[in-house]
Write a protein that holds these residues in place. Sequence first.
Motif, PDB file in Angstrom:
ATOM      1  N   MET A 115      -4.416   5.880   0.314  1.00  0.00           N
ATOM      2  CA  MET A 115      -4.763   4.819   1.256  1.00  0.00           C
ATOM      3  C   MET A 115      -4.986   3.520   0.488  1.00  0.00           C
ATOM      4  SD  MET A 115      -7.783   4.924   4.153  1.00  0.00           S
ATOM      5  CE  MET A 115      -7.107   6.393   4.933  1.00  0.00           C
ATOM      6  N   ILE A 116      -4.479   2.433   1.040  1.00  0.00           N
ATOM      7  CA  ILE A 116      -4.675   1.110   0.432  1.00  0.00           C
ATOM      8  C   ILE A 116      -6.149   0.723   0.556  1.00  0.00           C
ATOM      9  CG2 ILE A 116      -4.059  -1.336   0.638  1.00  0.00           C
ATOM     10  CD1 ILE A 116      -1.262  -0.374   1.532  1.00  0.00           C
ATOM     11  N   VAL A 117      -6.683   0.076  -0.460  1.00  0.00           N
ATOM     12  CA  VAL A 117      -8.119  -0.111  -0.571  1.00  0.00           C
ATOM     13  C   VAL A 117      -8.716  -0.905   0.591  1.00  0.00           C
ATOM     14  CG1 VAL A 117      -7.876  -2.138  -2.099  1.00  0.00           C
ATOM     15  CG2 VAL A 117      -9.999  -0.783  -2.133  1.00  0.00           C
ATOM     16  N   ASP A 118      -8.029  -1.943   1.076  1.00  0.00           N
ATOM     17  CA  ASP A 118      -8.599  -2.728   2.167  1.00  0.00           C
ATOM     18  C   ASP A 118      -8.669  -1.914   3.457  1.00  0.00           C
ATOM     19  OD1 ASP A 118      -5.927  -3.254   1.217  1.00  0.00           O
ATOM     20  OD2 ASP A 118      -5.571  -4.486   2.976  1.00  0.00           O
ATOM     21  N   ASN A 119      -7.647  -1.111   3.705  1.00  0.00           N
ATOM     22  CA  ASN A 119      -7.687  -0.212   4.861  1.00  0.00           C
ATOM     23  C   ASN A 119      -8.795   0.834   4.679  1.00  0.00           C
ATOM     24  OD1 ASN A 119      -6.906   1.041   7.314  1.00  0.00           O
ATOM     25  ND2 ASN A 119      -5.567   2.445   6.205  1.00  0.00           N
ATOM     26  N   THR A 120      -8.988   1.265   3.442  1.00  0.00           N
ATOM     27  CA  THR A 120     -10.021   2.264   3.156  1.00  0.00           C
ATOM     28  C   THR A 120     -11.393   1.787   3.603  1.00  0.00           C
ATOM     29  OG1 THR A 120      -8.776   3.085   1.245  1.00  0.00           O
ATOM     30  CG2 THR A 120     -11.126   3.628   1.342  1.00  0.00           C
ATOM     31  N   THR A 121     -11.721   0.541   3.280  1.00  0.00           N
ATOM     32  CA  THR A 121     -13.050   0.033   3.649  1.00  0.00           C
ATOM     33  C   THR A 121     -13.207  -0.010   5.167  1.00  0.00           C
ATOM     34  OG1 THR A 121     -12.259  -2.260   3.461  1.00  0.00           O
ATOM     35  CG2 THR A 121     -13.335  -1.309   1.535  1.00  0.00           C
ATOM     36  N   MET A 122     -12.143  -0.388   5.876  1.00  0.00           N
ATOM     37  CA  MET A 122     -12.214  -0.409   7.342  1.00  0.00           C
ATOM     38  C   MET A 122     -12.364   1.003   7.899  1.00  0.00           C
ATOM     39  SD  MET A 122      -9.526  -1.907  10.172  1.00  0.00           S
ATOM     40  CE  MET A 122      -8.283  -0.664   9.823  1.00  0.00           C
ATOM     41  N   GLN A 123     -11.600   1.948   7.351  1.00  0.00           N
ATOM     42  CA  GLN A 123     -11.681   3.328   7.814  1.00  0.00           C
ATOM     43  C   GLN A 123     -13.058   3.930   7.532  1.00  0.00           C
ATOM     44  OE1 GLN A 123      -9.412   4.988   9.591  1.00  0.00           O
ATOM     45  NE2 GLN A 123      -8.026   3.240   9.593  1.00  0.00           N
ATOM     46  N   LEU A 124     -13.647   3.552   6.409  1.00  0.00           N
ATOM     47  CA  LEU A 124     -14.974   4.077   6.057  1.00  0.00           C
ATOM     48  C   LEU A 124     -16.038   3.653   7.064  1.00  0.00           C
ATOM     49  CD1 LEU A 124     -15.066   3.713   2.168  1.00  0.00           C
ATOM     50  CD2 LEU A 124     -15.453   5.820   3.456  1.00  0.00           C
ATOM     51  N   VAL A 125     -16.001   2.407   7.480  1.00  0.00           N
ATOM     52  CA  VAL A 125     -17.046   1.937   8.386  1.00  0.00           C
ATOM     53  C   VAL A 125     -16.752   2.292   9.839  1.00  0.00           C
ATOM     54  CG1 VAL A 125     -17.736   0.065   6.849  1.00  0.00           C
ATOM     55  CG2 VAL A 125     -16.033  -0.388   8.620  1.00  0.00           C
ATOM     56  N   SER A 126     -15.518   2.744  10.130  1.00  0.00           N
ATOM     57  CA  SER A 126     -15.202   3.116  11.507  1.00  0.00           C
ATOM     58  C   SER A 126     -15.179   4.629  11.708  1.00  0.00           C
ATOM     59  CB  SER A 126     -13.853   2.515  11.933  1.00  0.00           C
ATOM     60  OG  SER A 126     -12.825   2.915  11.058  1.00  0.00           O
ATOM     61  N   ARG A 127     -14.609   5.371  10.742  1.00  0.00           N
ATOM     62  CA  ARG A 127     -14.528   6.826  10.892  1.00  0.00           C
ATOM     63  C   ARG A 127     -14.646   7.496   9.517  1.00  0.00           C
ATOM     64  NH1 ARG A 127     -10.485  10.729  11.749  1.00  0.00           N
ATOM     65  NH2 ARG A 127      -8.828   9.210  11.408  1.00  0.00           N
ATOM     66  N   PRO A 128     -15.817   7.478   8.926  1.00  0.00           N
ATOM     67  CA  PRO A 128     -15.984   7.998   7.562  1.00  0.00           C
ATOM     68  C   PRO A 128     -15.803   9.509   7.448  1.00  0.00           C
ATOM     69  CG  PRO A 128     -18.124   7.457   8.513  1.00  0.00           C
ATOM     70  CD  PRO A 128     -17.085   6.942   9.467  1.00  0.00           C
ATOM     71  N   GLN A 129     -15.933  10.221   8.563  1.00  0.00           N
ATOM     72  CA  GLN A 129     -15.841  11.690   8.523  1.00  0.00           C
ATOM     73  C   GLN A 129     -14.439  12.186   8.116  1.00  0.00           C
ATOM     74  OE1 GLN A 129     -16.819   9.896  11.138  1.00  0.00           O
ATOM     75  NE2 GLN A 129     -19.029  10.318  11.396  1.00  0.00           N
ATOM     76  N   GLN A 130     -13.440  11.312   8.148  1.00  0.00           N
ATOM     77  CA  GLN A 130     -12.079  11.723   7.782  1.00  0.00           C
ATOM     78  C   GLN A 130     -11.924  11.949   6.280  1.00  0.00           C
ATOM     79  OE1 GLN A 130      -9.034   8.312   7.783  1.00  0.00           O
ATOM     80  NE2 GLN A 130     -10.773   7.346   8.815  1.00  0.00           N
ATOM     81  N   PHE A 131     -12.881  11.446   5.472  1.00  0.00           N
ATOM     82  CA  PHE A 131     -12.756  11.538   4.013  1.00  0.00           C
ATOM     83  C   PHE A 131     -13.507  12.751   3.477  1.00  0.00           C
ATOM     84  CE2 PHE A 131     -12.231   6.996   4.961  1.00  0.00           C
ATOM     85  CZ  PHE A 131     -10.998   6.779   4.373  1.00  0.00           C
ATOM     86  N   ASP A 132     -12.947  13.333   2.426  1.00  0.00           N
ATOM     87  CA  ASP A 132     -13.530  14.514   1.793  1.00  0.00           C
ATOM     88  C   ASP A 132     -13.834  14.209   0.327  1.00  0.00           C
ATOM     89  OD1 ASP A 132     -14.344  17.063   1.256  1.00  0.00           O
ATOM     90  OD2 ASP A 132     -12.451  18.048   1.710  1.00  0.00           O
ATOM     91  N   VAL A 133     -12.795  14.184  -0.520  1.00  0.00           N
ATOM     92  CA  VAL A 133     -12.916  13.729  -1.907  1.00  0.00           C
ATOM     93  C   VAL A 133     -12.044  12.492  -2.056  1.00  0.00           C
ATOM     94  CG1 VAL A 133     -12.530  14.303  -4.339  1.00  0.00           C
ATOM     95  CG2 VAL A 133     -13.342  16.065  -2.761  1.00  0.00           C
ATOM     96  N   MET A 134     -12.571  11.463  -2.729  1.00  0.00           N
ATOM     97  CA  MET A 134     -11.820  10.231  -2.942  1.00  0.00           C
ATOM     98  C   MET A 134     -11.754   9.955  -4.442  1.00  0.00           C
ATOM     99  SD  MET A 134     -13.692   7.967   0.045  1.00  0.00           S
ATOM    100  CE  MET A 134     -12.447   6.674   0.186  1.00  0.00           C
TER     101      MET A 134
END
Length: 388
Positions: free
Chosen positions: A245-264
């Motif tokens: 995932m591109i880093v800028d999209n990552t920050t948006m995804q983290l604050v909107s739906r963080p449960q999608q991430f496991d290990v980064m």
Amino acid sequence: MGSLSRLLGVVASHQCVKCSVKLFSSSTIAQKGVTSYVPPPAKYGGRHTVTLIPGDGIGPELTLHVKEVFRQACVPVDFEEVCVNSASEDEDDIYNAITAIRRNGVALKGNIETKHTMPPSHKSRNNLLRTSLDLYANVIHCQSLPGVQTRHKDIDILIVRENTEGEYSSLEHESVPGVVESLKIITKANSLRIAEYAFQLAREKGRKKVTAVHKANIMKLGDGLFLHCCKEVAAGYPDITFDNMIVDNTTMQLVSRPQQFDVMVMPNLYGNVVNNVCAGLVGGPGLVPGANYGNNYAVFETATRNTGKSIATKNIANPTAMLLASCMMLDHLKLHDDAATIRKAVLTTMNEHRMHTPDIGGQGTTSEVVQAILKQIINGKGNRLALH
């Protein structure tokens, strides 16, 4: 020319790096011939010596509370305290600390302030420590805590950050007046090493997915190399899902739906940003511990590396992150019972008794929270004695 010669030296040293990865854990990992690092053996009647660097801001008071908790819990650890003066222009203090860590193998530290007003020749003491000891893997675990009110629930993310290169290579120069070049170093050896570490950690912890964070659409060579290395390593772990995932999209995804991430897993600077975002998601810098691992040494600290200078000596700093970092250190030393005792006391105080400092909506002081934790430890000891 100075920056160029330093760059050539960095590249040459990286070319000699063997891509060997040793995972810090209580279990033995046999995949791909990798053996888990064995922490320093206990000495003097089963006691361990650990380097303690109080740091700046709230660091000295929090490390003092760690010592108090360890004493009350009868933890077999002796601290060798080394003070580092962040305002000093010479590097004697930090190299004394590095020597102590080489001697003891393990350290607990508060953050050492890095002032942007210092001259360009002044190197970050934290960065010097990490690069000198080759602490290449920064690992934090961001997890929702039931006693802390946050916007998102059910967060459980392991973040693995490359800790020795990238934008933190300290290679800058002014080529002509008004034009500054900052060099970002990405090497194949270190990218493979951190990717291997992330996938091994995921497998050991029973995780299902690893996400590589990058900006390869713009930095096609640098971040492109990092992403290629992650894909190469991922091919050897068919049991673990890999995505990127591109880093800028990552920050948006983290604050909107963080449960999608496991290990980064990610390069150095992105790791700094993502660590802070994730710590904020679960309640703030006072709650999340962090660790820095290399093949020979380990240093434990709070995840966001904040000095907390604005609240120093006010007795309102949250001691949770530093105490949990000390528990990670005890697990690393294979003192699992001591780690479990302190961790249980910390989490019970916060989640069940709701003794909170102001940063998470409470009115408790640092001292009151620590006293409540000590009470839990004492009660736990009494219960164990009664059972015997």
